[in-house]
Design a protein around this motif. Structure first.
Motif, mmCIF file in Angstrom:
data_model
loop_
_atom_site.group_PDB
_atom_site.id
_atom_site.type_symbol
_atom_site.label_atom_id
_atom_site.label_comp_id
_atom_site.label_asym_id
_atom_site.label_seq_id
_atom_site.Cartn_x
_atom_site.Cartn_y
_atom_site.Cartn_z
ATOM 1 N N LEU B 82 0.870 -1.425 -0.192
ATOM 2 C CA LEU B 82 -0.398 -0.490 -0.123
ATOM 3 C C LEU B 82 1.112 0.844 -0.273
ATOM 4 N N SER B 83 2.368 1.252 0.109
ATOM 5 C CA SER B 83 2.843 1.748 0.074
ATOM 6 C C SER B 83 3.332 3.157 -0.742
ATOM 7 N N ILE B 143 -1.050 -14.048 4.118
ATOM 8 C CA ILE B 143 -2.180 -13.306 5.030
ATOM 9 C C ILE B 143 -2.076 -11.678 5.055
ATOM 10 N N ALA B 144 -0.956 -11.320 3.917
ATOM 11 C CA ALA B 144 -0.501 -9.775 3.076
ATOM 12 C C ALA B 144 -2.011 -9.923 2.844
ATOM 13 N N GLU B 145 -1.738 -10.540 1.518
ATOM 14 C CA GLU B 145 -3.436 -9.707 1.115
ATOM 15 C C GLU B 145 -4.642 -10.160 2.056
ATOM 16 N N GLY B 150 -8.347 -6.145 4.169
ATOM 17 C CA GLY B 150 -8.657 -4.966 5.848
ATOM 18 C C GLY B 150 -8.614 -3.821 6.445
ATOM 19 N N ILE B 151 -6.922 -3.403 5.190
ATOM 20 C CA ILE B 151 -7.505 -1.846 5.769
ATOM 21 C C ILE B 151 -7.741 -0.666 3.940
ATOM 22 N N GLN B 180 -9.241 -2.613 13.630
ATOM 23 C CA GLN B 180 -10.583 -2.580 12.711
ATOM 24 C C GLN B 180 -10.206 -2.744 11.018
ATOM 25 N N ALA B 181 -9.638 -3.493 10.769
ATOM 26 C CA ALA B 181 -9.042 -4.395 9.778
ATOM 27 C C ALA B 181 -9.117 -5.396 9.979
#
Lengths: 257, 261
Positions: B82-83, B143-145, B150-151, B180-181
């Motif tokens: 997301l950077s 998990i990254a995906e 979630g974010i 929240q994510a």
């Protein structure tokens, strides 16, 4: 479209009926109680050179060549299935009728006889210890505190457990992983059947530190129940192969020094 | 025929078919053989207590290490993806695509055998350690995906509100967005955890010392020495004993989270 489907269904059912008939018919003839009539279905844990390995899209090796001769002697097609050794030597694969016979460098032991029927012995085997050429391990007594690779469920594992109690025994699913592990330096030595270890000495990086006479012999394995006729037929073929020199010919092509 | 009668008849027929199928299976199976091959009580008893103290314990320890490692690495990867800095994004994307696309068994093989040969370096923890690094790497890709999704599912207004209160973007991410994510992605994370419990059974390919065996290797070993498939059934039961309470716990947590919203 419909016609084609109908024809297909007819052909299929015809095939089914045909093979059924053939099955019961030749079963009475051969009396061998085969998984698939007309062929000798052989299970083997491949690769395990020089006993079984793939070459030019075909399974070959000492066991496989003998099996080929036995199948043709019985007037059967040879069908080979690659299975895991663990299931094979425990009798599960044969009890589940996945195949008629196991040819996979299986050592004849009293424990295994409880769950398997063995043919006559067809090969005298030695155990051996493989180490890197520059290793200071010279015998099984030098293994204390070292990691020794063995194949799970084999007589090599039993021998290592009994004779090198202070070594750390590391189990692998097959020789492929064991050889990779000693190349990677994950283990200090491999304890397994001599011919297989010999194959790993060819490029000079590894050497046989010690050979162990264990009076072991290989046998072909069959289901404990319902395979009396097959065992007798296989033994008959083995004797014939020894008598006509075919056995020696195959033996020399793999083990001649 | 009345419509209700017809419906009842159809229902009755369906029940009859169901009962017939069950009956057929029961009659066709060779129960004596199944019992002696798969449910031999003496053989089952012989696998205790080691199956709990060694095998189940190792399965749980391996899963915990792989999951926590995967969670940490996955979080870093998600943030990288997301950077706004492009090379980070490329790196994360490439990593995720690579390790999500490869079978875990091959990655374990690579770390146990190829890495030591290539770099003359042995991962810590021996063969099990090498396998665990591979499991962390594989699980972090998945998990990254999940974390990224979630974010992105946290409403933009949350970020805007936090920023207008004077929070900087890092603080906003840690205190507002990530909690929240993670609440949103609890179900898929549970899924990943359960998959990991089962993936520890692939570690055998790296080679296992006696004390390192997890449930599957242990039961395969017992299958060999006992010449009976009962240990596999015991191992299967142990997996269920581990996973079922876990999923129940997470479901409870999820209900609790929903009420909290």
């Amino acid at each position: 479209m419909l016609a084609a489907l109908a024809a297909g269904a007819l052909a299929l059912s015809a095939c089914g009926g045909g093979s059924d008939d053939a099955g019961s018919g030749s079963a009475e003839e051969s009396g061998l109680n085969l998984v698939s009539e007309g062929s000798l279905t052989v299970c083997s844990d491949i690769p395990y050179p020089p006993f079984e390995f793939e070459e030019n899209g075909e399974y070959t090796g000492f066991d496989m060549d003998i099996m080929k001769e036995i199948a043709s002697g019985l007037d059967l097609e040879l069908a080979v299935q690659d299975v895991e050794f663990n299931g094979l030597q425990s009798g599960a694969v044969l009890a589940a009728r996945q195949c008629d016979i196991g040819a996979s460098a299986v050592t004849i032991t009293e424990e295994r006889k409880a769950n398997l029927a063995f043919s006559d012995p067809y090969y005298d085997s030695l155990q051996s210890l493989l180490v890197p050429a520059d290793s200071d391990i010279a015998s099984i007594d030098d293994l204390a505190g070292k990691q020794v690779g063995v194949q799970q469920g084999t007589t090599g594992e039993t021998y290592a457990t009994e004779n090198a109690p202070e070594a750390e025994i590391v189990q692998f699913p097959s020789d492929a992983e064991m050889y990779a592990a000693i190349q990677a330096g994950n283990v200090d030595a491999l304890l397994q059947d001599l011919p297989v270890n010999l194959g790993h000495t060819e490029d000079g990086s590894f050497t046989i530190a010690e050979e162990f006479k264990t009076d072991e012999q290989y046998g072909f394995i069959m289901a404990k129940e319902g395979s009396d006729e097959l065992v007798a037929a296989v033994n008959e073929q083995l004797t014939a192969l020894r008598d006509n020199g075919k056995y020696q010919e195959i033996y020399d092509s793999y083990f001649a020094q | 025929m009345k419509r209700s009668t017809r419906r009842r008849l159809i229902q009755g027929a369906l029940y009859a078919v169901f009962a017939a199928v069950v009956l057929l299976i029961v009659l066709a199976a060779d129960w004596a053989k199944i019992r002696s091959n798969f449910f031999d009580l003496d053989v089952a008893a012989a696998s205790f207590p080691e199956i709990v103290t060694i095998a189940a314990k190792n399965t749980i320890v391996y899963t915990a290490i792989a999951f926590l490692g995967g969670l940490l690495l996955g979080l870093v990867l998600a943030l990288m993806k997301l950077s706004p800095v492009l090379p980070y994004r490329w790196l994360a994307t490439g990593y995720i695509e690579l390790f999500r696309g490869l079978p875990a068994l091959l990655v374990i093989f690579a770390f146990a055998y190829a890495v030591p040969i290539a770099f003359q370096w042995h991962p810590p923890g021996g063969n099990a350690g090498a396998g665990l690094i591979a499991l962390i790497i594989v699980s972090s890709a998945y998990i990254a995906e999940t974390i990224r999704a979630g974010i992105e599912a946290v409403p933009k207004g949350q970020v805007e509100a936090a920023r207008s209160l004077g929070m900087n973007s890092a603080w906003t991410m840690v205190t507002v967005v990530l909690p929240q994510a993670f609440r949103i992605i609890t179900p898929p994370l549970t899924n990943e955890l359960v998959i990991l419990i089962k993936d520890t059974s692939l570690l055998f390919i790296a080679g296992m010392a006696i004390g390192d065996r997890e449930l599957t290797t242990f039961s395969r070993d017992a299958l060999t020495s006992q010449a009976n498939a009962t240990p596999l059934v015991v191992a299967a039961a142990m997996y269920l004993i581990i996973t079922l309470p876990l999923t129940q716990l997470v479901a409870k947590l999820e209900r609790h989270n929903k009420r909290g919203r």
